[in-house]
Write a protein that holds these residues in place. Sequence first.
Motif, PDB file in Angstrom:
ATOM      1  N   ARG A 171       0.887  -1.220  -0.199  1.00  0.00           N
ATOM      2  CA  ARG A 171       0.030   0.019  -0.055  1.00  0.00           C
ATOM      3  C   ARG A 171       0.822   1.313   0.024  1.00  0.00           C
ATOM      4  N   GLU A 172       0.138   2.456  -0.102  1.00  0.00           N
ATOM      5  CA  GLU A 172       0.856   3.633  -0.134  1.00  0.00           C
ATOM      6  C   GLU A 172       1.439   4.225   1.230  1.00  0.00           C
ATOM      7  N   GLU A 173       0.515   3.675   2.341  1.00  0.00           N
ATOM      8  CA  GLU A 173       0.688   4.121   3.843  1.00  0.00           C
ATOM      9  C   GLU A 173       1.034   3.110   4.540  1.00  0.00           C
ATOM     10  N   PHE A 174       2.009   3.213   5.528  1.00  0.00           N
ATOM     11  CA  PHE A 174       2.116   2.121   6.491  1.00  0.00           C
ATOM     12  C   PHE A 174       1.058   2.143   7.624  1.00  0.00           C
ATOM     13  N   ARG A 175       1.125   1.243   8.306  1.00  0.00           N
ATOM     14  CA  ARG A 175       0.051   0.861   9.377  1.00  0.00           C
ATOM     15  C   ARG A 175       0.687   1.073  10.786  1.00  0.00           C
ATOM     16  N   GLY A 176       1.837   0.977  10.854  1.00  0.00           N
ATOM     17  CA  GLY A 176       2.542   1.088  12.131  1.00  0.00           C
ATOM     18  C   GLY A 176       2.468   2.367  12.901  1.00  0.00           C
ATOM     19  N   GLU A 177       3.356   2.418  13.958  1.00  0.00           N
ATOM     20  CA  GLU A 177       3.389   3.560  14.754  1.00  0.00           C
ATOM     21  C   GLU A 177       4.051   4.932  14.001  1.00  0.00           C
ATOM     22  N   ASP A 178       3.267   5.962  14.376  1.00  0.00           N
ATOM     23  CA  ASP A 178       3.851   7.359  13.727  1.00  0.00           C
ATOM     24  C   ASP A 178       5.320   7.430  13.968  1.00  0.00           C
ATOM     25  N   THR A 179       5.682   7.353  15.062  1.00  0.00           N
ATOM     26  CA  THR A 179       7.238   7.612  15.657  1.00  0.00           C
ATOM     27  C   THR A 179       8.158   6.597  14.644  1.00  0.00           C
ATOM     28  N   LEU A 180       7.604   5.273  14.205  1.00  0.00           N
ATOM     29  CA  LEU A 180       8.425   4.461  13.520  1.00  0.00           C
ATOM     30  C   LEU A 180       8.374   4.846  12.137  1.00  0.00           C
ATOM     31  N   ILE A 181       7.201   5.179  11.610  1.00  0.00           N
ATOM     32  CA  ILE A 181       7.180   5.644  10.277  1.00  0.00           C
ATOM     33  C   ILE A 181       7.962   6.776  10.068  1.00  0.00           C
ATOM     34  N   ASN A 182       7.749   7.995  10.891  1.00  0.00           N
ATOM     35  CA  ASN A 182       8.743   9.085  10.866  1.00  0.00           C
ATOM     36  C   ASN A 182      10.334   8.732  10.857  1.00  0.00           C
ATOM     37  N   GLU A 183      10.664   7.736  11.441  1.00  0.00           N
ATOM     38  CA  GLU A 183      11.910   7.396  11.635  1.00  0.00           C
ATOM     39  C   GLU A 183      12.626   6.709  10.315  1.00  0.00           C
ATOM     40  N   VAL A 184      11.708   5.847   9.724  1.00  0.00           N
ATOM     41  CA  VAL A 184      12.047   5.062   8.670  1.00  0.00           C
ATOM     42  C   VAL A 184      12.457   6.108   7.421  1.00  0.00           C
ATOM     43  N   LYS A 185      11.444   6.943   7.417  1.00  0.00           N
ATOM     44  CA  LYS A 185      11.439   8.035   6.237  1.00  0.00           C
ATOM     45  C   LYS A 185      13.028   8.831   6.197  1.00  0.00           C
ATOM     46  N   GLU A 186      13.557   8.959   7.657  1.00  0.00           N
ATOM     47  CA  GLU A 186      14.647   9.820   7.706  1.00  0.00           C
ATOM     48  C   GLU A 186      15.900   9.075   7.381  1.00  0.00           C
ATOM     49  N   ILE A 187      15.837   7.553   7.398  1.00  0.00           N
ATOM     50  CA  ILE A 187      17.169   6.740   7.452  1.00  0.00           C
ATOM     51  C   ILE A 187      17.581   6.774   5.702  1.00  0.00           C
ATOM     52  N   SER A 188      18.527   7.419   5.333  1.00  0.00           N
ATOM     53  CA  SER A 188      19.036   7.275   4.250  1.00  0.00           C
ATOM     54  C   SER A 188      19.228   5.915   3.270  1.00  0.00           C
ATOM     55  N   ASN A 189      19.580   4.966   4.304  1.00  0.00           N
ATOM     56  CA  ASN A 189      19.913   3.815   3.442  1.00  0.00           C
ATOM     57  C   ASN A 189      18.734   2.906   3.442  1.00  0.00           C
ATOM     58  N   ILE A 190      17.503   3.465   3.799  1.00  0.00           N
ATOM     59  CA  ILE A 190      16.187   2.690   3.642  1.00  0.00           C
ATOM     60  C   ILE A 190      15.552   3.354   2.403  1.00  0.00           C
ATOM     61  N   GLU A 191      15.171   2.301   1.547  1.00  0.00           N
ATOM     62  CA  GLU A 191      14.467   3.106   0.303  1.00  0.00           C
ATOM     63  C   GLU A 191      13.125   1.974   0.379  1.00  0.00           C
ATOM     64  N   LEU A 192      12.145   2.971   0.103  1.00  0.00           N
ATOM     65  CA  LEU A 192      10.717   2.577   0.468  1.00  0.00           C
ATOM     66  C   LEU A 192      10.254   2.000  -1.092  1.00  0.00           C
ATOM     67  N   VAL A 193       9.742   1.119  -1.062  1.00  0.00           N
ATOM     68  CA  VAL A 193       9.191   0.490  -2.388  1.00  0.00           C
ATOM     69  C   VAL A 193       7.589   0.120  -2.012  1.00  0.00           C
ATOM     70  N   LEU A 194       6.709   1.198  -2.318  1.00  0.00           N
ATOM     71  CA  LEU A 194       5.270   1.174  -2.067  1.00  0.00           C
ATOM     72  C   LEU A 194       4.550   0.822  -3.288  1.00  0.00           C
ATOM     73  N   ASN A 195       3.310   0.425  -2.936  1.00  0.00           N
ATOM     74  CA  ASN A 195       2.154  -0.009  -3.825  1.00  0.00           C
ATOM     75  C   ASN A 195       2.792  -1.059  -4.838  1.00  0.00           C
ATOM     76  N   ASN A 196       3.448  -2.049  -4.082  1.00  0.00           N
ATOM     77  CA  ASN A 196       4.263  -3.265  -4.881  1.00  0.00           C
ATOM     78  C   ASN A 196       4.183  -4.329  -4.049  1.00  0.00           C
ATOM     79  N   GLU A 197       4.302  -5.476  -4.619  1.00  0.00           N
ATOM     80  CA  GLU A 197       4.206  -6.675  -4.004  1.00  0.00           C
ATOM     81  C   GLU A 197       5.392  -7.671  -4.648  1.00  0.00           C
ATOM     82  N   ILE A 198       5.616  -8.755  -3.558  1.00  0.00           N
ATOM     83  CA  ILE A 198       6.835  -9.851  -4.412  1.00  0.00           C
ATOM     84  C   ILE A 198       5.965 -10.734  -4.727  1.00  0.00           C
TER      85      ILE A 198
END
Length: 292
Positions: A171-198
């Motif tokens: 999906r486009e939005e995560f279901r987790g805690e807001d503090t975790l979502i904000n932290e993930v978005k600020e980490i440079s070596n995490i690339e978000l791959v949204l609206n996609n599936e394996i």
Amino acid sequence: MYDLIIIGMGVSGISAGIYAKRAGLKVLMIEESAPGGIINSIPKIENYPGIKEISGPDLAYNLFEQVNNLNIEYKLEKVTDVILEDIKTVKTTNDLYQSKYLLIASGRRPRLLGLENELEYLGKGISTCALCDGSLYKGKDVAVVGGGSSALTEAIYLSKIVNKVYLIHRREEFRGEDTLINEVKEISNIELVLNNEITDLIIKDNEFKGIILKDNKELIVSCLFEYIGYIPNTEFLKSTNIKLDHQYIVVNNKHLTNIKEVYASGDVTQKEIYQIVNAASEGAEAIINITK
């Protein structure tokens, strides 16, 4: 013959065991794997009252120490069946045990994607525990799939070990805690791959090499960490008439099942909130209701 048998030694089961022992009950606890249950795979816990920060394995060790300090009897055996008559009989791979009351606190386990060859490569390129396996992929690229707090937590943990983390969510939005979502978005070596599936795994020369996404993009990674939900551990109840809903045990507000003198607590029960703190309280509440 026991007053009470508790199936499961996770947070809820051990909480129940402590309360039962202090209430003077003759209690037996049975656990298939490691005491502490699923918290053994959590890298960091920061939301448990009175504990600023602790790793899951450390909390599990502390819980197990309480079991030993109180001399609560336990068996590390797999439960294979239960017979729910006036006397409750619990069958394991080693023996059978009987009690007047039964508390089921067997928890739940990670769900898999259901891909071809997935089970074959579990532990060989596919993992459900970053804390257990993350160090094996130091400096490499990995993928995490999931949209809840567990997936976010593990992505953050892995980002400090590996070269790059692809965090995949359907999906486009995560279901987790807001503090975790904000932290993930600020980490440079995490690339978000949204609206996609394996959709498939890349296997070459009998080795896991990566994954294929729904848009046909290939990601070359050394490991895929899966956090897409859980399955309750209720297989051993197949021969009983305990009421289940999507394999979760249905209980009332006293944690009693539809079977007299059979209770359930923790993550194996059907409820809205699955947190360590309420798993502990449910175990305690079940015992209080039993002793009444």
